[in-house]
Design a protein around this motif. Structure first.
Motif, PDB file in Angstrom:
ATOM      1  N   SER A 169      32.007  30.157  28.183  1.00 18.23           N
ATOM      2  CA  SER A 169      30.805  30.808  27.639  1.00 18.23           C
ATOM      3  C   SER A 169      31.187  31.925  26.677  1.00 18.23           C
ATOM      4  O   SER A 169      30.582  32.082  25.606  1.00 18.23           O
ATOM      5  CB  SER A 169      29.953  31.364  28.783  1.00 18.23           C
ATOM      6  OG  SER A 169      29.483  30.338  29.629  1.00 18.23           O
ATOM      7  N   ALA A 209      29.841  35.181  37.683  1.00 20.79           N
ATOM      8  CA  ALA A 209      29.614  33.761  37.982  1.00 20.79           C
ATOM      9  C   ALA A 209      29.604  33.509  39.487  1.00 20.79           C
ATOM     10  O   ALA A 209      28.837  32.673  39.983  1.00 20.79           O
ATOM     11  CB  ALA A 209      30.686  32.907  37.307  1.00 20.79           C
ATOM     12  N   THR A 265      33.792  27.409  39.043  1.00 23.64           N
ATOM     13  CA  THR A 265      32.722  28.263  38.511  1.00 23.64           C
ATOM     14  C   THR A 265      33.296  29.540  37.912  1.00 23.64           C
ATOM     15  O   THR A 265      32.852  30.010  36.867  1.00 23.64           O
ATOM     16  CB  THR A 265      31.731  28.624  39.638  1.00 23.64           C
ATOM     17  OG1 THR A 265      31.188  27.425  40.186  1.00 23.64           O
ATOM     18  CG2 THR A 265      30.604  29.499  39.108  1.00 23.64           C
ATOM     19  N   ALA A 286      35.032  28.648  34.544  1.00 25.25           N
ATOM     20  CA  ALA A 286      34.115  28.083  33.552  1.00 25.25           C
ATOM     21  C   ALA A 286      33.434  29.167  32.727  1.00 25.25           C
ATOM     22  O   ALA A 286      33.032  28.928  31.578  1.00 25.25           O
ATOM     23  CB  ALA A 286      33.069  27.212  34.244  1.00 25.25           C
ATOM     24  N   SER A 287      33.301  30.357  33.298  1.00 22.07           N
ATOM     25  CA  SER A 287      32.649  31.453  32.569  1.00 22.07           C
ATOM     26  C   SER A 287      33.385  31.789  31.279  1.00 22.07           C
ATOM     27  O   SER A 287      32.787  32.283  30.316  1.00 22.07           O
ATOM     28  CB  SER A 287      32.570  32.700  33.460  1.00 22.07           C
ATOM     29  OG  SER A 287      33.872  33.161  33.798  1.00 22.07           O
ATOM     30  N   ALA A 308      29.273  26.597  30.453  1.00 16.79           N
ATOM     31  CA  ALA A 308      29.995  26.732  31.713  1.00 16.79           C
ATOM     32  C   ALA A 308      29.555  25.676  32.725  1.00 16.79           C
ATOM     33  O   ALA A 308      30.379  25.111  33.455  1.00 16.79           O
ATOM     34  CB  ALA A 308      29.777  28.135  32.293  1.00 16.79           C
TER      35      ALA A 308
END
Length: 335
Positions: A214, A274, A207, A210-211, A196
């Protein structure tokens, strides 16, 4: 709406999906368990996570390729450990019902999945919120214990023969193992943090979104275990014909919907965690599972699982009240 309020809102929203997806497990027939499970796993752990991540992160696979191999391996490995817990969860639901299984699994997964990441944070004991978090986790365990006791007492009223009681005891043991292993899903999410981070720093991904990258990495390991086990059973039992059984449209529908709901919980939770910063997975995870336990019991009540069990139901309400207090305390810890 400020960032922290948005984060909490996302976690609360995720808990609805987390507390609801288990309903699908009551709609497996006439499919064999392994046929239903392989479809659900494929949707939940591969199709929906990858599709959602690609939608918001077009360079997803390039980001994964640039991530250190050890990070990818250890994240997927924790996902695989969780996968064992996921299989045990499904088995336990069949033996004990939604209420008991959710109570034990959610409680252990919430506490273990919170404590391990907390101790991995540098200077964890010096964190101002550390005592509050510990108190919140302890209170959460108390609430879960009361809820589980209520479920056991309920089933004792409904099932008086020794065979049923033996089945319940075995189901409880399976649920305990599932709860401990299920905590590693959150640990894997944290271990996949570099994926991430790369998406944010090198590809200008938010942010929040981006999780999702993961989760794609972690759930590869989860699918290897869940899909692999279901495939093993299909071969062992030679139950391929189950896919063609008549009147199975409803079972197919629930297998897909369960998969969508299951990852919706994780995807939305990951976005909220996040936004909370370093303590996000520590605070958000037990809130997610605590609320999910409350929601699952609302569904269980509507399904009649607590019918003619007035005393156990009162115990359940006490447990849920303690859970709400624990959730409020944990939410305050990161405020």
């Amino acid at each position: 709406m400020n960032e922290y309020t948005l984060a909490i809102t996302l976690v609360v929203f995720a808990s609805f999906f987390q507390g609801t997806f288990g309903l699908g497990m009551k709609n497996i027939a006439p499919l064999k368990w392994e046929a239903w499970w392989v479809i659900q796993s494929l949707v939940a752990m591969i199709i929906v996570p990858v599709a959602w991540a690609l939608f918001v992160i077009p360079d997803l696979f390039e980001i994964i390729q640039q991530t250190e191999n050890f990070t990818l391996f250890i994240s997927a490995f924790y996902g695989l450990l969780w996968g064992i817990g996921g299989i045990l969860f499904g088995i336990s639901v069949e033996k004990t019902g939604i209420s008991i299984t959710y109570g034990i699994v959610m409680g252990l997964a919430a506490s273990v999945g919170c404590i391990i990441p907390l101790f991995q944070i540098e200077g964890a004991f010096a964190q101002p919120s550390f005592p509050i978090i510990v108190c919140g986790v302890v209170l959460l365990l108390v609430g879960v214990t009361i809820t589980a006791i209520a479920g056991v007492k309920r089933d004792q009223l409904k099932e008086q023969n020794s065979t049923a009681n033996k089945s319940i005891k075995i189901g409880v043991l399976i649920a305990v193992a599932s709860g401990i292993l299920s905590a590693f899903l959150n640990v894997g999410f944290i271990k996949a943090g570099p994926v991430a981070k790369l998406a944010v720093e090198a590809y200008n991904t938010s942010t929040q979104n981006a999780s999702l990258a993961s989760w794609v990495v972690v759930l590869v390991g989860g699918f290897v275990m869940n899909g692999g086990y279901a495939l093993f059973l299909l071969i062992k039992n030679n139950s391929w014909s189950s896919f063609k059984v008549k009147n199975s449209k409803k079972a197919y529908f629930w297998s897909v919907l369960t998969g969508v709901f299951w990852f919706s919980a994780l995807g939305v939770y990951g976005q909220g965690a996040a936004l909370m910063g370093d303590l996000g997975p520590v605070i958000g995870w037990p809130i997610l599972l605590g609320l999910a336990l409350i929601i699952s019991n609302i569904w269980a009540y509507r399904a009649g699982e607590w019918k003619d069990a007035h005393k156990p139901f009162k115990i359940l309400l006490t447990g849920l009240a303690v859970l709400i207090g624990a959730i409020c305390l944990l939410g305050y810890a990161n405020y």
